[in-house]
Design a protein around this motif. Structure first.
Motif, PDB file in Angstrom:
ATOM      1  N   MET A 195       1.119  -1.304  -0.048  1.00  0.00           N
ATOM      2  CA  MET A 195      -0.050  -0.024  -0.051  1.00  0.00           C
ATOM      3  C   MET A 195       0.895   1.400  -0.016  1.00  0.00           C
ATOM      4  O   MET A 195       1.872   1.319   0.777  1.00  0.00           O
ATOM      5  CB  MET A 195      -0.709   0.314   1.086  1.00  0.00           C
ATOM      6  CG  MET A 195      -1.838   0.753   1.161  1.00  0.00           C
ATOM      7  SD  MET A 195      -2.928   0.713   2.823  1.00  0.00           S
ATOM      8  CE  MET A 195      -3.413   2.458   3.099  1.00  0.00           C
ATOM      9  N   ALA A 196       0.527   2.153  -0.898  1.00  0.00           N
ATOM     10  CA  ALA A 196       1.748   3.203  -0.968  1.00  0.00           C
ATOM     11  C   ALA A 196       1.024   3.782   0.585  1.00  0.00           C
ATOM     12  O   ALA A 196       0.426   3.854   0.724  1.00  0.00           O
ATOM     13  CB  ALA A 196       0.507   4.386  -1.776  1.00  0.00           C
ATOM     14  N   PHE A 197       2.525   5.048   1.080  1.00  0.00           N
ATOM     15  CA  PHE A 197       2.399   5.694   1.969  1.00  0.00           C
ATOM     16  C   PHE A 197       2.605   6.964   1.519  1.00  0.00           C
ATOM     17  O   PHE A 197       3.984   7.406   0.618  1.00  0.00           O
ATOM     18  CB  PHE A 197       3.585   5.202   2.857  1.00  0.00           C
ATOM     19  CG  PHE A 197       4.347   6.091   3.455  1.00  0.00           C
ATOM     20  CD1 PHE A 197       3.606   6.654   5.165  1.00  0.00           C
ATOM     21  CD2 PHE A 197       5.547   6.700   3.512  1.00  0.00           C
ATOM     22  CE1 PHE A 197       3.972   7.408   5.732  1.00  0.00           C
ATOM     23  CE2 PHE A 197       5.833   7.953   4.602  1.00  0.00           C
ATOM     24  CZ  PHE A 197       4.947   7.885   5.631  1.00  0.00           C
ATOM     25  N   GLN A 198       1.580   7.790   1.583  1.00  0.00           N
ATOM     26  CA  GLN A 198       1.482   9.215   1.543  1.00  0.00           C
ATOM     27  C   GLN A 198       1.251  10.047   1.891  1.00  0.00           C
ATOM     28  O   GLN A 198      -0.075  10.335   1.883  1.00  0.00           O
ATOM     29  CB  GLN A 198       0.533   9.287  -0.384  1.00  0.00           C
ATOM     30  CG  GLN A 198       1.307  10.444  -0.516  1.00  0.00           C
ATOM     31  CD  GLN A 198       2.721  10.858  -1.250  1.00  0.00           C
ATOM     32  OE1 GLN A 198       3.450  10.199  -1.873  1.00  0.00           O
ATOM     33  NE2 GLN A 198       3.111  12.575  -0.717  1.00  0.00           N
ATOM     34  N   MET A 217      -0.650  13.509   2.847  1.00  0.00           N
ATOM     35  CA  MET A 217      -1.579  14.045   1.608  1.00  0.00           C
ATOM     36  C   MET A 217      -1.290  15.375   2.622  1.00  0.00           C
ATOM     37  O   MET A 217      -1.801  15.371   4.641  1.00  0.00           O
ATOM     38  CB  MET A 217      -2.782  13.122   1.605  1.00  0.00           C
ATOM     39  CG  MET A 217      -2.349  12.014   1.005  1.00  0.00           C
ATOM     40  SD  MET A 217      -2.132  12.091   0.049  1.00  0.00           S
ATOM     41  CE  MET A 217      -3.405  11.550  -1.902  1.00  0.00           C
ATOM     42  N   GLY A 258       3.422   2.740  11.888  1.00  0.00           N
ATOM     43  CA  GLY A 258       4.179   3.534  11.210  1.00  0.00           C
ATOM     44  C   GLY A 258       4.973   4.459  11.716  1.00  0.00           C
ATOM     45  O   GLY A 258       6.027   4.853  10.929  1.00  0.00           O
ATOM     46  N   LEU A 276       2.616  12.019  25.431  1.00  0.00           N
ATOM     47  CA  LEU A 276       2.526  12.919  24.454  1.00  0.00           C
ATOM     48  C   LEU A 276       4.166  12.765  23.964  1.00  0.00           C
ATOM     49  O   LEU A 276       4.197  13.773  22.478  1.00  0.00           O
ATOM     50  CB  LEU A 276       3.915  14.843  25.349  1.00  0.00           C
ATOM     51  CG  LEU A 276       1.415  15.095  25.741  1.00  0.00           C
ATOM     52  CD1 LEU A 276       2.436  16.181  26.328  1.00  0.00           C
ATOM     53  CD2 LEU A 276       1.605  15.873  24.788  1.00  0.00           C
ATOM     54  N   ASP A 332       8.131  12.971  12.920  1.00  0.00           N
ATOM     55  CA  ASP A 332       8.599  12.487  11.481  1.00  0.00           C
ATOM     56  C   ASP A 332       7.713  11.955  10.843  1.00  0.00           C
ATOM     57  O   ASP A 332       7.951  11.466   9.272  1.00  0.00           O
ATOM     58  CB  ASP A 332       9.508  11.222  12.329  1.00  0.00           C
ATOM     59  CG  ASP A 332      10.189  11.899  13.204  1.00  0.00           C
ATOM     60  OD1 ASP A 332      10.878  13.308  13.546  1.00  0.00           O
ATOM     61  OD2 ASP A 332      11.420  11.157  14.135  1.00  0.00           O
ATOM     62  N   LEU A 333       6.784  11.068  11.220  1.00  0.00           N
ATOM     63  CA  LEU A 333       5.785  10.330   9.761  1.00  0.00           C
ATOM     64  C   LEU A 333       4.871  11.423   8.898  1.00  0.00           C
ATOM     65  O   LEU A 333       5.186  11.288   7.782  1.00  0.00           O
ATOM     66  CB  LEU A 333       4.753   9.552  10.662  1.00  0.00           C
ATOM     67  CG  LEU A 333       4.056   8.681   9.975  1.00  0.00           C
ATOM     68  CD1 LEU A 333       4.396   7.518   9.374  1.00  0.00           C
ATOM     69  CD2 LEU A 333       2.810   8.477  10.072  1.00  0.00           C
ATOM     70  N   ASN A 358       6.108  19.613   9.841  1.00  0.00           N
ATOM     71  CA  ASN A 358       6.499  20.809   9.521  1.00  0.00           C
ATOM     72  C   ASN A 358       7.198  21.492   7.777  1.00  0.00           C
ATOM     73  O   ASN A 358       6.279  22.856   7.460  1.00  0.00           O
ATOM     74  CB  ASN A 358       8.226  21.090   9.597  1.00  0.00           C
ATOM     75  CG  ASN A 358       9.156  22.714   9.542  1.00  0.00           C
ATOM     76  OD1 ASN A 358       9.255  22.863   8.887  1.00  0.00           O
ATOM     77  ND2 ASN A 358       9.471  22.716  11.304  1.00  0.00           N
ATOM     78  N   THR A 359       7.015  20.746   7.021  1.00  0.00           N
ATOM     79  CA  THR A 359       7.382  20.826   5.601  1.00  0.00           C
ATOM     80  C   THR A 359       5.659  21.077   5.309  1.00  0.00           C
ATOM     81  O   THR A 359       5.275  21.714   4.059  1.00  0.00           O
ATOM     82  CB  THR A 359       8.275  20.042   4.983  1.00  0.00           C
ATOM     83  OG1 THR A 359       8.302  18.917   5.073  1.00  0.00           O
ATOM     84  CG2 THR A 359       9.396  20.645   4.735  1.00  0.00           C
ATOM     85  N   ALA A 360       4.774  20.012   5.531  1.00  0.00           N
ATOM     86  CA  ALA A 360       3.588  20.010   5.226  1.00  0.00           C
ATOM     87  C   ALA A 360       2.948  21.108   5.634  1.00  0.00           C
ATOM     88  O   ALA A 360       2.000  21.742   4.634  1.00  0.00           O
ATOM     89  CB  ALA A 360       2.888  18.505   5.178  1.00  0.00           C
ATOM     90  N   LEU A 382       7.522  21.041  16.816  1.00  0.00           N
ATOM     91  CA  LEU A 382       7.492  20.593  17.694  1.00  0.00           C
ATOM     92  C   LEU A 382       8.880  21.127  18.239  1.00  0.00           C
ATOM     93  O   LEU A 382       9.256  20.385  18.852  1.00  0.00           O
ATOM     94  CB  LEU A 382       7.732  19.013  17.516  1.00  0.00           C
ATOM     95  CG  LEU A 382       7.498  18.364  18.967  1.00  0.00           C
ATOM     96  CD1 LEU A 382       5.559  17.923  19.119  1.00  0.00           C
ATOM     97  CD2 LEU A 382       7.360  16.795  18.631  1.00  0.00           C
TER      98      LEU A 382
END
Lengths: 228, 811
Positions: A1-4, A6, A70, A161, A169-170, A174-176, A181
């Motif tokens: 299964m694709a890990f993407q 979104m 994951g 927490l 990390d998953l 930050n970039t998304a 954190l």
């Protein structure tokens, strides 16, 4: 299964004033001047809010009482039982952006009453965003003949927490969506949420309308407001 | 060949996506791709070779997330060295005949900088320097700072690259659909800051596909003189049959990107979802194309972390109020470290519509360098106007420029050799637009000719430092007409000639013109009108002067700078009335708003009523009316404190809610402020109670609760030392000892920061055993608070006040 991972931008969800009053400790029917303050604050706050979510749908692996979604092994009875009947989960992070933090901070220096109001609006906004996202996941699950369970965040019951690190990390938050954190597991922007929505095999299950009732944190200060 | 030379004459191709391809090769969710430089080096080499084979001129090392926050020192060094060596191997193995360069890739560190995150600006610089140093040792050809979504972090990375190397540096930011960075910066703001700091190429990557990023690229092309780069995604990802696909095909991608090359884009490649196939097609599309000459841009820009302000024919207002000169109350605020007062001065000027804020904190006996750093940090936390750093102390200037998040105005440099040699290197390094005064070793020339000569000398010297004329704004100096009747005329002529002959913009401190004269506003505003007529581009002025603002808005309306006279009408109807207060209005009769708090309305004076009802402006103006006829202390004791008590009791009895309590507290604060300003009195005169040191503990950045406590404690006469948020335990202990404070209030919101609170209490017990510690915050309760050794758990701010009063009475 694709890990993407979104990402998704939402339109501003409708404002719910009574939620704002609840978060601002105003009582159910605040005085007129407090209402005016609240509405002026909403007007100032709305233009600085953005509504971003990043998420990924992952299979749930159960091993010796632990969960793997994951981002490493999770030991949490609370989450484990929450995800009962689920084979997959959506892990997401949501934020309304840094603008709200700036307003809260600005008024914290010059007008704490407005700062409290901004903080309440921020809380209402991020919850409204999570609800909007949650409804989409509900619909997605529904279209597959599945259901969803109550969304569960790090910090609930024994879901530590410290799992925030793995989620970040998953999802590469930050970039998304510009979410970061700090060492104390605090998120910046502060009006942000990370959570897990279990996809239930039982199509009858629909998550989280009755958030407070289903939450275990019985001493939550926001339960008290009705008594005031 | 130096890549800087290459990009001058060639369309330069970057590489494409890395992360998405590594996932396809088996990178697990959450796994750090940088470790693959060592564990799967062949995969990396093959991928990078494929990009060189496809025609990339520049391939980035697989070091996007390689930094000291994620990896220990030794592993970091191994990873970066391996990454560079992989890229070099790929370059050697590729049969491509094009020029090939290797870029050290630097992505965001993953943390947000202070004040909204927990990473100090200087720590971020150090973090990036560590990466740059390893890259330099490994002999990369250039540095690519990419996918940065925060302007401040971008500045830290660029500064690190410049300080730790002499390599070419390209900087690329990630914009959202709103054409802004996540923390709010516009493309023009980024161009202003990055060009000012001498990045060698700047641009845009990630987030969106090429067409969606077109508006951003066009903004870059409009403002940037340096080459512009673009590395967009292959559109948006979607999952089809369990496989991730992106919605822009290689053909569409090449078409869209190459069309921008026709508009002036100089350096291009791909980001998420793009593959060697995308780059190969892009190469074919751009092969043989010569770079479009986009020319040297002539925009004079200053910027904040959200937007740029451009000097143009429409004059700008620079608020002058953050300056202690001639202001007793402001001096007092500086001496007392009263940041709230300074911030309020900034915010109220912003509310008046100024475009830029002047910041001058020079005062004998204060550490100006430290104060400048603090004030700039505090201002830019809450005010998004560009700042003008105003000091004659070069060290304070550097402190301000370094910490500033944007491209500031630099006030000032002048024609003296010593001045230029001190200030121009700072502008060269940090960027900025200089306010250049037309004076030199021989003083201020009496004639316009003399001032133009000095201006030319300044321009020539600036050029030696790589500072172009567009980054110099001249102040031809207004001297008082009471000493020289021709002073105004010389200044006015200079203004016009600087604009026409030198092509530079101008700025003036207008009010100097009337020094020594009565009714200065009349002279100032008339001179302002004259100066505007002669082309003045910016005025440093008091934005609360009705006369000056009337001239400003009327001038704009008369010169076709105000469509349908909209801003003029808005000013006259909405802002001016606030500047010319009518005779004191009688407070309206107590309504039902806070009726719950009031026991006997007949007994209520206007000031009490204003406080109880939480009417800030009214409380201030009623106090102003009282102050001539009553002893300030009497006003406090018989009016303000009783009113606060009524509201406080109402709150404790749950008849008044938190926002109302705070509105009343703010109204009381406004009354105190009037008393303080009028009498120039210090807190001591208020029969001050004990000193309370308060702070949000280390690791925690929530300060709303702490700010509320501060407000109420101050209202009740306590001397509050507010250390802010995220305060290390040692700093708290130090402050308590220094003040011999009998009370220390600590706040924490998160379970994760309670240990820091505990640690602080332990240290206080050891080093300041006299001090009572009161704690509060969402995560605490009575039991928890006593288990960490505090003296008191206060459930809210009122309870803190009550506790402080009991401690105070024991004194």
């Amino acid at each position: 299964m694709a890990f993407q991972v979104m990402t998704k931008n939402f339109e501003a969800p409708p404002v719910n004033p009574s939620e704002i009053f609840r978060y601002a400790f105003c009582g159910k029917n605040p005085a007129e001047d407090v209402r005016i303050l609240a509405m002026a604050s909403v007007e100032e706050a709305l233009p600085v809010c953005s509504y971003k979510v990043c998420y990924v749908r992952m299979p749930i692996i159960r091993e010796e009482g632990a969960l793997d979604l994951g981002f490493g092994k999770i030991k949490s009875e609370g989450l484990y039982s929450n995800l009962e009947g689920c084979n997959e989960a959506v892990i997401f992070a949501a934020t309304i952006g840094i603008g709200m933090d700036r307003l809260i901070s600005k008024y914290g220096r010059i007008s704490p009453s407005k700062s409290v109001m901004m903080q309440a609006i921020g809380a209402e906004r991020i919850e409204a965003l999570c609800d909007a996202f949650n409804r989409e996941i509900d619909m997605e699950a529904c279209s597959e003949g599945k259901g969803t369970v109550f969304r569960y965040s790090p910090g609930y019951r024994d879901f530590s927490l410290t799992y925030q690190r793995g989620i970040f990390d998953l999802l590469k938050c930050n970039t998304a969506i510009g979410l970061s954190l700090n060492d104390s597991m605090l998120m910046s922007p502060s009006k942000s949420v990370t959570a897990i929505i279990g996809i239930s095999e039982d199509p009858e299950q629909r998550c989280s309308k009755e958030k407070c009732e289903r939450c275990d944190k019985k001493d939550c200060e926001f339960r008290f407001w009705e008594k005031r | 060949m130096d890549v800087r030379e290459y990009i001058k004459n060639n369309i330069t191709l970057l590489d494409g996506g890395m992360g998405t391809l590594l996932q396809a090769a088996g990178l697990k969710p959450g796994e750090y791709p940088e470790r693959w430089n060592i564990s799967h080096s062949q995969v990396i080499v093959n991928l990078q070779k494929a990009y060189f084979d496809a025609g990339s001129n520049i391939v980035c090392t697989n070091t996007f997330g390689a930094n000291g926050l994620k990896f220990e020192k030794q592993e970091l060094e191994e990873i970066i060295r391996a990454a560079v060596s992989n890229a070099k191997l790929a370059r050697e193995q590729s049969k491509g005949t094009q020029e090939k360069f290797i870029a050290l890739d630097i992505g965001p560190c993953g943390k947000l900088l202070k004040p909204y995150g927990d990473l100090e600006f200087e720590d971020a610089v150090t973090l990036f320097k560590e990466v740059v140093n390893i890259g330099v040792k490994s002999e990369v050809d250039l540095i690519l700072i990419e996918t940065m979504n925060d302007s401040y972090e971008t500045k830290a990375a660029l500064l690190a690259a410049k300080e730790a190397s002499s390599l070419p540096v390209f900087v690329s930011n990630a914009y959202g659909e709103d054409s802004k960075l996540m923390t709010g910066a516009s493309p023009a703001a980024m161009v202003a800051m990055l060009e000012g700091m001498h990045a060698d190429a700047i641009g845009v990557n990630c987030s969106l596909g090429p067409n969606a990023l077109k508006p951003v690229i066009r903004e870059y092309l409009k403002y940037a003189s340096v080459p512009v780069l673009m590395k967009p995604n292959a559109g948006l990802p979607k999952i089809e049959n369990g496989i991730t696909v992106f919605d822009i095909t290689p053909e569409e991608f090449a078409e869209e990107v190459s069309s921008l090359v026709g508009e002036g884009l100089r350096i291009c490649g791909g980001c998420c979802g793009t593959t060697p196939e995308y780059i190969s097609l892009l190469r074919k599309k751009t092969e043989g194309l010569k770079p479009v000459d986009t020319g040297e841009k002539n925009h004079t820009l200053v910027s904040s972390y959200t937007h740029a302000v451009e000097f143009c024919d429409v004059p700008l207002l620079i608020g002058e109020r953050i300056n202690p000169t001639g202001k007793k109350r402001f001096k007092q605020a500086l001496i007392e470290n009263d940041m709230d007062y300074i911030l309020t001065e900034g915010i109220s000027q912003q509310d008046m519509g100024v475009h830029i804020l002047d910041v001058n904190v020079g005062l004998p006996d204060i550490d100006e360098e430290d104060m400048m750093r603090r004030v700039v940090s505090e201002l830019q936390a809450v005010i998004n106007l560009p700042l003008q750093i105003d000091t004659s102390n070069a060290r304070a200037m550097e402190a301000g420029l370094r910490i500033y998040n944007g491209k500031p105005l630099v006030n000032s440099v002048n024609g003296k050799k010593e001045s230029m040699e001190a200030i121009f290197p700072l502008i060269q390094k940090y960027g900025g637009v200089a306010i250049a005064l037309t004076l030199d070793e021989n003083g201020i020339p009496a004639t316009a000719d003399g001032r133009i000569e000095i201006a030319k000398k300044i321009l020539n010297k600036a050029k030696e430092y790589g500072i172009s004329a567009k980054d110099i704004v001249f102040d031809p100096l207004a001297l008082t007409i009471s000493a020289d009747g021709g002073a105004a005329l010389a200044t006015l002529e200079s203004l016009e000639r600087i604009r026409k002959e030198l092509g530079c913009y101008t700025s003036l401190g207008v009010s100097n013109i009337s020094f020594g004269l009565p009714s200065r506003d009349a002279v100032n505003s008339t001179f302002f009108a004259n100066a505007l007529e002669r082309g003045l581009s910016a005025a440093i002025m008091n934005p609360f002067s009705a006369d000056m603002l009337k001239v400003y808005f009327a001038h704009k309306a008369l010169h076709g700078m105000d469509e349908a006279c909209e801003t003029y009408i808005d000013f006259m109807t909405n802002i001016l009335p606030g500047l010319c207060p009518k005779e004191q209005e009688k407070p309206e009769s107590a309504g039902n708003a806070q009726g719950g708090a009031v026991s006997d309305e007949n007994d209520i004076t206007p000031l009490k009523k204003a406080i109880i009802k939480g009417l800030k402006d009214q409380a201030g103006s009623v106090t102003k009316g009282l102050i001539g006829n009553a002893d300030p202390l009497d006003i406090i004791q018989s009016e303000i404190i009783p009113a606060l008590d009524i509201v406080g009791k109402g709150y404790e009895e749950k008849r008044v809610y938190l926002p109302q309590l705070l509105m009343s507290a703010e109204a009381a604060k406004a009354a105190f402020e009037v008393i303080k300003s009028a009498a120039g009195v210090k807190n001591e005169n208020r029969n001050t109670k004990s000193t309370c040191v308060i702070a949000t503990v280390a690791g925690d950045i929530h300060d709303i609760g702490k700010n509320i406590v501060k407000l109420l404690l101050e209202n009740y006469g306590f001397n509050v030392i507010d250390l802010g948020k995220d305060v290390p335990s040692d700093d708290i202990v130090e402050a308590v000892i220094k003040e011999h404070a009998p009370i220390c209030g600590l706040s924490a919101l998160m379970t994760t920061t309670v240990p820091a609170m505990h640690e602080t209490i332990v240290k206080l017990r050891e080093k300041a055993p006299w001090c009572r510690v009161v704690v509060g915050g969402a995560v605490l309760n009575r039991d928890y608070a006593s288990s960490i050794g505090s003296d008191k758990y206060a459930k809210d701010a009122m309870e803190t006040v009550r506790y402080a009063e009991t401690v105070d009475e024991e004194k």
